[in-house]
Scaffold this motif. Sequence first.
Motif, PDB file in Angstrom:
ATOM      1  N   ALA A  59     -47.365 -12.687   1.206  1.00 12.59           N
ATOM      2  CA  ALA A  59     -47.493 -13.377  -0.353  1.00 12.59           C
ATOM      3  C   ALA A  59     -48.744 -14.280  -0.385  1.00 12.59           C
ATOM      4  N   ILE A  60     -48.803 -15.093   0.542  1.00 13.90           N
ATOM      5  CA  ILE A  60     -50.251 -15.791   0.476  1.00 13.90           C
ATOM      6  C   ILE A  60     -50.510 -15.495   1.691  1.00 13.90           C
ATOM      7  N   LEU A  61     -52.354 -15.282   2.101  1.00 10.76           N
ATOM      8  CA  LEU A  61     -52.958 -15.301   2.729  1.00 10.76           C
ATOM      9  C   LEU A  61     -53.469 -16.219   3.408  1.00 10.76           C
ATOM     10  N   VAL A  62     -53.972 -17.006   4.400  1.00  8.53           N
ATOM     11  CA  VAL A  62     -54.895 -18.162   4.713  1.00  8.53           C
ATOM     12  C   VAL A  62     -55.788 -17.399   5.647  1.00  8.53           C
ATOM     13  N   ALA A  63     -57.055 -18.099   5.633  1.00  3.29           N
ATOM     14  CA  ALA A  63     -58.081 -17.784   6.856  1.00  3.29           C
ATOM     15  C   ALA A  63     -58.657 -18.776   7.370  1.00  3.29           C
ATOM     16  N   VAL A  64     -58.722 -18.720   8.415  1.00  5.69           N
ATOM     17  CA  VAL A  64     -59.185 -20.223   9.271  1.00  5.69           C
ATOM     18  C   VAL A  64     -60.094 -19.431   9.796  1.00  5.69           C
ATOM     19  N   THR A  65     -61.377 -19.482   9.266  1.00  4.12           N
ATOM     20  CA  THR A  65     -62.271 -19.597  10.773  1.00  4.12           C
ATOM     21  C   THR A  65     -62.834 -19.607  12.293  1.00  4.12           C
ATOM     22  N   ALA A  66     -63.475 -19.800  12.824  1.00  4.79           N
ATOM     23  CA  ALA A  66     -63.808 -20.089  14.118  1.00  4.79           C
ATOM     24  C   ALA A  66     -64.323 -21.914  13.810  1.00  4.79           C
ATOM     25  N   ASP A  67     -65.145 -21.814  12.488  1.00  9.59           N
ATOM     26  CA  ASP A  67     -65.879 -22.978  12.376  1.00  9.59           C
ATOM     27  C   ASP A  67     -64.513 -23.967  11.796  1.00  9.59           C
ATOM     28  N   ASN A  68     -63.480 -23.536  11.815  1.00  7.05           N
ATOM     29  CA  ASN A  68     -61.888 -24.084  11.146  1.00  7.05           C
ATOM     30  C   ASN A  68     -62.708 -24.453   9.682  1.00  7.05           C
ATOM     31  N   GLN A  69     -63.008 -23.654   8.789  1.00 15.34           N
ATOM     32  CA  GLN A  69     -63.363 -24.025   7.326  1.00 15.34           C
ATOM     33  C   GLN A  69     -61.901 -22.846   7.029  1.00 15.34           C
ATOM     34  N   ILE A  70     -61.136 -22.631   5.969  1.00 14.88           N
ATOM     35  CA  ILE A  70     -59.325 -22.331   5.277  1.00 14.88           C
ATOM     36  C   ILE A  70     -60.465 -21.850   3.956  1.00 14.88           C
ATOM     37  N   TRP A  71     -59.879 -20.417   4.006  1.00 11.69           N
ATOM     38  CA  TRP A  71     -60.264 -19.384   2.799  1.00 11.69           C
ATOM     39  C   TRP A  71     -59.045 -19.170   2.676  1.00 11.69           C
ATOM     40  N   ILE A  72     -58.652 -19.244   0.907  1.00  7.54           N
ATOM     41  CA  ILE A  72     -57.497 -18.254   0.298  1.00  7.54           C
ATOM     42  C   ILE A  72     -58.683 -17.636  -0.836  1.00  7.54           C
ATOM     43  N   ASP A  73     -58.275 -16.417  -1.330  1.00  7.91           N
ATOM     44  CA  ASP A  73     -58.615 -15.776  -2.138  1.00  7.91           C
ATOM     45  C   ASP A  73     -59.919 -15.058  -1.905  1.00  7.91           C
ATOM     46  N   PRO A  79     -59.893 -29.086   2.955  1.00  9.64           N
ATOM     47  CA  PRO A  79     -58.379 -29.622   4.024  1.00  9.64           C
ATOM     48  C   PRO A  79     -57.399 -30.138   2.517  1.00  9.64           C
ATOM     49  N   GLU A  80     -58.641 -30.810   1.725  1.00 10.03           N
ATOM     50  CA  GLU A  80     -57.450 -31.842   0.784  1.00 10.03           C
ATOM     51  C   GLU A  80     -56.855 -31.536  -0.308  1.00 10.03           C
ATOM     52  N   ASN A  81     -57.650 -29.973  -0.287  1.00  8.99           N
ATOM     53  CA  ASN A  81     -57.025 -29.413  -2.227  1.00  8.99           C
ATOM     54  C   ASN A  81     -56.616 -28.221  -1.397  1.00  8.99           C
ATOM     55  N   LEU A  82     -55.781 -28.041  -0.228  1.00 10.86           N
ATOM     56  CA  LEU A  82     -55.494 -27.052   0.089  1.00 10.86           C
ATOM     57  C   LEU A  82     -53.733 -26.922  -0.688  1.00 10.86           C
ATOM     58  N   ARG A  83     -53.073 -28.257  -0.093  1.00  9.87           N
ATOM     59  CA  ARG A  83     -51.859 -27.966  -0.659  1.00  9.87           C
ATOM     60  C   ARG A  83     -51.518 -27.248  -2.104  1.00  9.87           C
ATOM     61  N   LEU A  84     -52.625 -27.643  -2.893  1.00 11.36           N
ATOM     62  CA  LEU A  84     -52.727 -27.621  -4.846  1.00 11.36           C
ATOM     63  C   LEU A  84     -53.123 -26.109  -4.035  1.00 11.36           C
ATOM     64  N   HIS A  85     -54.055 -25.854  -3.786  1.00  7.75           N
ATOM     65  CA  HIS A  85     -54.187 -24.064  -3.691  1.00  7.75           C
ATOM     66  C   HIS A  85     -52.993 -23.399  -3.727  1.00  7.75           C
ATOM     67  N   ILE A  86     -51.830 -24.065  -1.854  1.00  8.46           N
ATOM     68  CA  ILE A  86     -51.161 -23.242  -1.549  1.00  8.46           C
ATOM     69  C   ILE A  86     -49.511 -23.158  -2.786  1.00  8.46           C
ATOM     70  N   LEU A  87     -49.664 -24.421  -3.449  1.00  9.06           N
ATOM     71  CA  LEU A  87     -48.513 -24.632  -4.732  1.00  9.06           C
ATOM     72  C   LEU A  87     -48.492 -23.363  -5.924  1.00  9.06           C
ATOM     73  N   ARG A  88     -49.786 -23.314  -6.462  1.00  8.92           N
ATOM     74  CA  ARG A  88     -50.320 -22.202  -7.179  1.00  8.92           C
ATOM     75  C   ARG A  88     -50.153 -21.414  -6.595  1.00  8.92           C
ATOM     76  N   LEU A  89     -49.953 -20.501  -5.519  1.00  6.53           N
ATOM     77  CA  LEU A  89     -49.442 -19.313  -5.289  1.00  6.53           C
ATOM     78  C   LEU A  89     -48.344 -19.563  -4.867  1.00  6.53           C
ATOM     79  N   ARG A  90     -47.531 -20.240  -4.600  1.00  9.62           N
ATOM     80  CA  ARG A  90     -45.935 -20.128  -3.908  1.00  9.62           C
ATOM     81  C   ARG A  90     -45.477 -20.336  -5.740  1.00  9.62           C
ATOM     82  N   ASN A  91     -46.395 -20.292  -6.421  1.00  9.75           N
ATOM     83  CA  ASN A  91     -45.698 -19.836  -7.978  1.00  9.75           C
ATOM     84  C   ASN A  91     -45.655 -19.140  -8.491  1.00  9.75           C
ATOM     85  N   ASP A  92     -46.335 -18.083  -8.736  1.00 12.52           N
ATOM     86  CA  ASP A  92     -46.411 -16.765  -8.534  1.00 12.52           C
ATOM     87  C   ASP A  92     -45.882 -15.909  -8.051  1.00 12.52           C
TER      88      ASP A  92
END
Length: 133
Positions: A59-73, A79-92
């Motif tokens: 349901a949720i795809l998270v990409a981690v690049t070679a330089d450790n960047q986190i991408w969603i949608d 990293p400090e906003n990751l939990r908020l993004h995951i919670l938003r997508l989990r509510n969907d």
Amino acid sequence: MRDRTYRQPETPQTIDLTPMLDVVFILLIFFIVTATFIREPGVDVQRTVAVTAEQQKPAILVAVTADNQIWIDGQRVMPENLRLHILRLRNDNPRGGLVIQADRQAEMATLSKVSDVARAAGIDAVAVSTGDR
């Protein structure tokens, strides 16, 4: 004597297409509303190859690049906003899982952080996507 009654010329019959168009539009709306759209993380990563692998329906795809960047949608997530993004997508989709698409060069600490945040957000099914053999 001749019959002199006036006859109106016959007009060709036309088919009213309005009801058919209504049905087509209702079907179109039905398919759009019920369609499942696949979300992509937004970046291409070179995934590692795994010996054992299972197909998952994430349901949720998270990409981690070679330089450790986190991408969603298609958006880079700090990293400090990751939990908020995951919670938003989990509510969907509350019953869905999370799949991490990690680059081969990504650090395990970043993958572990994404996994820990997902589990803290209440997602039990966390998987790491791998490439083809």
